[in-house]
Design an enzyme around this catalytic site. Structure first.
Site, PDB file in Angstrom:
ATOM      1  NE  ARG A 191      -4.208  -1.546   0.017  1.00  0.00           N
ATOM      2  CZ  ARG A 191      -4.314  -2.614  -0.747  1.00  0.00           C
ATOM      3  NH1 ARG A 191      -3.295  -2.961  -1.538  1.00  0.00           N
ATOM      4  NH2 ARG A 191      -5.415  -3.352  -0.752  1.00  0.00           N
ATOM      5  CD  GLU A 202      -2.877   3.351  -5.839  1.00  0.00           C
ATOM      6  OE1 GLU A 202      -3.923   2.717  -6.136  1.00  0.00           O
ATOM      7  OE2 GLU A 202      -1.881   2.790  -5.337  1.00  0.00           O
ATOM      8  CG  HIS A 213      -2.917  -0.646  -7.051  1.00  0.00           C
ATOM      9  ND1 HIS A 213      -3.401   0.019  -5.948  1.00  0.00           N
ATOM     10  CD2 HIS A 213      -2.816  -1.950  -6.668  1.00  0.00           C
ATOM     11  CE1 HIS A 213      -3.598  -0.836  -4.950  1.00  0.00           C
ATOM     12  NE2 HIS A 213      -3.247  -2.046  -5.372  1.00  0.00           N
TER      13      HIS A 213
END
Length: 416
Positions: free
Chosen positions: A328, A357, A376
């Protein structure tokens, strides 16, 4: 809930022991610095005394020791195995195709799908149905707010299953009030192998200097240069859960030495893939940073881990090392990371997750030549979320109906 043991372990004498536990500092809770170098080995919680029980509680799709689909098979051929009904609500987007097997497919005997919605209001029609199971998907845009409301409105719910491995998008003070009152599980173990492959690709990207190789190819420039081996290098893993262990498994095949940092080091005492295990305190993190050629951050985002890899940690980082973040984004102080990258202290970084993000266009990480960025998606196979739904349907749901222990228990207070 497991009590925090901090880092209360002494160095094992045998240098060739598997999963050697090392004490650098001592902490009794959280992530704090300390100076004591010696401590007694505490008694382990009884529920973790049997390694086979640890293996049983947590799912991994690549673990051949699991009897996959055992209880699905049992329900199909022995209907009398049903101990309780699973009446299921899905807190998800109705348009989420990854949940089609749940929303539209055939369920195990003893299970009934009631309905899908994104808010408490969407479930009003089911108040008289006494749902027992709540399936939660990241596709629900306001799941953090709606989950506690749904649980409060339906006290008949016994079990909440989250389709993702991370539950940081759900954690809240309101949700923590249900700690100990319900079973919470997640999809841990579904995404580990693809992320481990990404780690080895990232290591090779910098070891073989792929940017230079691709640039030379584009320029039709024939240039021989020295590359590095991964064999003999040290891989440090910050957050040694299922993903971290999958990385260690692949890296050990390459001949890399594995050092790891985790909250409960004794859980890796007999781990065949890990050479040294540290506890989760500042001194241990700094030690891992100083001896690792490649550093993988696979820790979850919790109150205790946010900002854990900070400027102090980068001050201790080994010159020329590479950082890989696949856990993370908030676990790493991005300003401190950028400083270490620009100064040359870090050779490079491979980043699949970020504090914000999507990564804003004005973020300096886009421009740094020694950074490998991905949006991601390094566990995003074409079927990865459908497989996570299948785990719920074929493994945990039949266990619930049969009255068996559920796989992948989650502590909503700890955040993982």
């Amino acid at each position: 809930m497991l009590a925090s043991s901090g880092n209360l372990f002494r160095r094992f004498a045998a240098s060739n022991s598997v999963g050697r536990i090392v004490t650098v500092g001592t902490s009794t809770a959280g992530f704090h610095s300390s100076t004591s170098l010696a401590a007694k080995v505490p008694k382990e919680p009884k529920q973790w005394a049997d390694p086979a029980m640890r293996q049983y509680k947590f799912w991994n799709r690549d673990d051949e020791s699991f009897e996959k689909g055992k209880f699905s098979y049992l329900l199909e051929f022995l209907p009398e195995s049903i101990e309780r009904e699973a009446r299921i609500l899905s807190l998800s987007s109705p348009d989420d195709k990854e949940n089609a097997a749940l929303h539209e497919g055939k369920l195990p005997m003893g299970a009934q799908f009631l309905g899908v919605g994104q808010s408490l209001e969407d479930f009003e029609a089911f108040r008289g149905s006494n749902p027992t199971t709540l399936f939660v998907s990241p596709s629900c845009p306001h799941a953090r707010v709606q989950l506690p409301l749904v649980l409060a409105a339906f006290p008949s719910i016994e079990w909440v299953h989250v389709r993702s491995a991370g539950i940081d998008f759900l954690v809240s003070d309101e949700l923590s009030k249900f700690h100990g009152k319900l079973h919470f599980t997640n999809a841990k173990g579904q995404f580990s192998s693809s992320l481990a492959e990404y780690v080895m690709m990232a290591c090779s990207y910098f070891a073989k200097d792929l940017p230079r190789l691709m640039k030379n190819q584009g320029n039709k420039h024939w240039e021989s240069y020295d590359i590095e081996e991964l064999r003999g290098k040290t891989l440090g893993i910050v957050g040694y859960g299922d993903v971290g262990r999958a990385c260690a498994k692949l890296a050990s095949i390459y001949g890399m030495k594995i050092v790891a940092l985790r909250r409960h080091p004794y859980l890796s005492r007999d781990d065949p893939y890990c050479d040294i295990v540290y506890g989760r305190d500042k001194a241990s993190l700094n030690q891992l940073m100083s001896e690792s050629d490649y550093i993988v951050c696979s820790a979850p985002s919790t109150v205790e881990t946010r900002g854990m890899v900070n400027a102090e940690a980068f001050d201790h980082v080994k010159q020329g090392s590479v950082l890989i973040n696949l856990g993370r984004g908030p676990v790493i102080d991005e300003n401190a990371l950028i400083k270490a990258l620009k100064s040359g202290k870090l050779k490079g970084a491979a980043l699949d997750v970020f504090s914000q993000e999507p990564l804003p266009p004005d973020n300096e990480l886009w421009e740094l030549p020694n950074v490998l960025l991905s949006p991601h998606n390094m566990d995003k196979t074409a079927t990865f979320m459908m497989e996570a739904t299948d785990f719920f349907l074929n493994e945990n749901l039949p266990r619930f109906v049969c009255g068996e222990d559920l796989l992948n228990p989650v502590d909503v207070q700890e955040g993982y």
